[in-house]
Scaffold this active site. Structure first.
Site, PDB file in Angstrom:
ATOM      1  N   GLU A 276       0.917  -1.273  -0.048  1.00  0.00           N
ATOM      2  CA  GLU A 276       0.038  -0.039   0.104  1.00  0.00           C
ATOM      3  C   GLU A 276       0.787   1.320  -0.013  1.00  0.00           C
ATOM      4  OE1 GLU A 276      -4.321  -0.755   1.585  1.00  0.00           O
ATOM      5  OE2 GLU A 276      -3.350   0.905   2.973  1.00  0.00           O
ATOM      6  N   HIS A 297       6.940 -26.569  -0.612  1.00  0.00           N
ATOM      7  CA  HIS A 297       6.473 -27.550  -1.269  1.00  0.00           C
ATOM      8  C   HIS A 297       5.060 -27.229  -2.126  1.00  0.00           C
ATOM      9  CE1 HIS A 297       8.504 -30.885   0.941  1.00  0.00           C
ATOM     10  NE2 HIS A 297       8.670 -29.997   1.840  1.00  0.00           N
ATOM     11  N   LYS A 410     -13.087   1.616  -2.806  1.00  0.00           N
ATOM     12  CA  LYS A 410     -14.192   2.098  -1.859  1.00  0.00           C
ATOM     13  C   LYS A 410     -15.005   3.065  -2.514  1.00  0.00           C
ATOM     14  CE  LYS A 410     -11.108   2.096   2.380  1.00  0.00           C
ATOM     15  NZ  LYS A 410     -10.368   2.936   3.358  1.00  0.00           N
TER      16      LYS A 410
HETATM   17  O1  PA5 Z   1      -3.380   1.323   6.077  1.00  0.00           O
HETATM   18  C1  PA5 Z   1      -4.264   2.081   5.624  1.00  0.00           C
HETATM   19  O2  PA5 Z   1      -4.265   3.461   5.972  1.00  0.00           O
HETATM   20  C2  PA5 Z   1      -5.517   1.280   5.251  1.00  0.00           C
HETATM   21  O3  PA5 Z   1      -5.043  -0.227   4.982  1.00  0.00           O
HETATM   22  C3  PA5 Z   1      -6.313   1.389   6.549  1.00  0.00           C
HETATM   23  O4  PA5 Z   1      -5.989   1.059   7.473  1.00  0.00           O
HETATM   24  C4  PA5 Z   1      -7.684   0.617   5.902  1.00  0.00           C
HETATM   25  O5  PA5 Z   1      -7.931   0.891   4.649  1.00  0.00           O
HETATM   26  C5  PA5 Z   1      -8.718   0.962   7.128  1.00  0.00           C
HETATM   27  O6  PA5 Z   1      -9.018   2.245   7.216  1.00  0.00           O
HETATM   28  P1  PA5 Z   1      -9.631   2.863   8.553  1.00  0.00           P
HETATM   29  O7  PA5 Z   1      -8.958   2.623   9.694  1.00  0.00           O
HETATM   30  O8  PA5 Z   1      -9.740   4.105   8.048  1.00  0.00           O
HETATM   31  O9  PA5 Z   1     -11.211   1.808   8.617  1.00  0.00           O
END
Ligand code: PA5
Length: 419
Positions: A276, A297, A410
């Protein structure tokens, strides 16, 4: 913790190159700038964390331990992977409070199974969402709230804790309006960099882990990794190494492998941290966690002789938590040669054998070694990889602290459901 790049297939001069020195110096200053608005609060967090919030976590955990058999943590992505990594790595025995994770998909069968398991247990619910807008979390909250109301009637809100932004978002507003207990995700700290905050700490302390030791490890990493030169800073050596295996050697995939299954969820946290943070503008190494020898494996063949796109990063745990010897092996048994050997010796030979085989296949290899699995080392590793990831993302020329692609999914999903 030690980093070994001897099997990286790169020369030390490549990693210490002048061009990288200049870039890393600049990156170091960006990461440690007093202005954290880029999303870098985590960078100085082991020194600057909010001790009042830390005490509040201890207080809430004490309360949960006194009245609950389970803590249901509802969070997704960075709002749960770090907590799960710590729990799966560190919890070795049945705990007073069992930690159960939900909100990680839209499959009601999965949630229903968890709620069914909890129906005769005393439960506290921790909703974790920095934005307070994530659809998985709010829809799970809706169902879980029904479950809690049914179980505890009007008293159920005293068993709910929202971990969210200090000011913004639906969860914060609801908590204020309805007197629901809250914990705070620090400003300018994205989910995947938030494990050392209340996001991870509440589940950790409820599971009986030593939060102070976790912070001590993170603090020592912060101190040990404060140099801005590549020679003196292993996190930056690793960041440059990753950049070079991608740009110079053309590798596309980084496998995070460990011979300890306790590290599997830590690998999943690393996967999200790097994917990410870096996967933007057509760039980045695709990171995937593996557990050996299990996965040797399944994908070992590909690593050895398939398309040469992979590099391998090992997290080697030198001393396992438990060990035993093989004994009385029959003379005609094909593993007679293992008679008297300990499982850790065999695991270690499997590691060294794999290393040799993958070196023969010219797979670039980085090795992190920790003496054992404990809270201190967990904190150290978390900070190490956060720093390495921030530096690695900036070296690629992307913003390591946003996730526009995830936001897009989203918003498409919301549109589909609204129409
Ligand atoms: O690392 C990140 O920023 C994302 O993976 C968020 O943690 C994830 O999308 C969840 O978001 P939120 O904490 O706003 O619900």
């Amino acid at each position: 913790m030690k980093l070994n790049l001897e099997n990286s297939t790169l020369k030390q001069n490549d990693i210490y190159a002048r061009d990288y020195q200049k870039k890393i110096k600049d990156i170091h200053q960006r990461l440690h700038s007093a202005d954290h608005s880029a999303g870098t609060t985590w960078a100085d967090y082991p020194e600057n964390y909010d001790t009042k919030e830390f005490s509040k976590v201890q207080k809430l955990a004490k309360q949960i331990k006194s009245n609950s058999d389970a803590l249901l943590v509802v969070g997704i992505g960075g709002s749960y992977l770090g907590a799960k990594a710590g729990i799966d790595m560190l919890v070795t025995k049945k705990t007073d409070v069992e930690i159960i994770f939900a909100g990680i998909n839209f499959d009601y069968t999965d949630l229903a199974q968890k709620l069914d398991y909890l129906k005769d247990k005393d439960v506290t619910v921790n909703i974790v969402s920095k934005s307070g807008t994530t659809v998985e979390i709010l829809s799970t909250l809706n169902i879980v709230e029904r479950f809690m109301k049914n179980k505890y009637k009007n008293d159920y809100k005293s068993r709910m804790i929202f971990t969210t932004d200090k000011i913004k978002g639906y969860l914060r507003q609801r908590a204020i309006a309805e007197g629901i207990e809250t914990l705070t995700v620090p400003d300018d700290m994205g989910g995947r960099y938030s494990v050392l905050s209340s996001v991870g700490m509440l589940p950790f302390v409820c599971a009986g882990l030593n939060a102070k030791q976790i912070m001590a490890g993170a603090y020592d990493a912060y101190k040990a990794l404060c140099a801005e030169t590549i020679e003196e800073n292993p996190a930056y050596q690793y960041a440059v190494y990753r950049h070079l295996i991608n740009k110079k050697l053309g590798k596309k995939v980084e496998l995070f492998a460990s011979f300890s299954p306790r590290m599997a969820s830590f690998g999943a946290w690393l996967q999200q941290l790097f994917a990410e943070s870096e996967g933007k503008d057509g760039k980045g190494l695709f990171v995937t966690p593996l557990t050996f020898s299990t996965d040797l494996h399944s994908v070992g063949q590909f690593i050895q002789q398939g398309t040469p796109v992979v590099a391998e990063t090992f997290i080697n745990v030198e001393k396992p938590l438990k060990d035993t010897n093989l004994s009385n092996i029959a003379l005609d048994c094909p593993i007679k040669f293992l008679d008297g050997k300990s499982m850790s010796e065999i695991n270690s030979a499997a590691f060294n054998g794999t290393l040799q085989a993958h070196k023969d296949a010219k797979v670039p290899i980085a090795i992190f070694s920790i003496d054992e699995i404990n809270e201190y080392n967990f904190g150290y590793l978390v900070y190490f990889f956060e720093l390495a990831c921030g530096a690695s993302g900036y070296l690629l020329g992307v913003n390591p602290f946003n996730q526009p692609g995830v936001e897009q999914y989203k918003s498409y999903m919301k549109e589909l459901l609204k129409n």
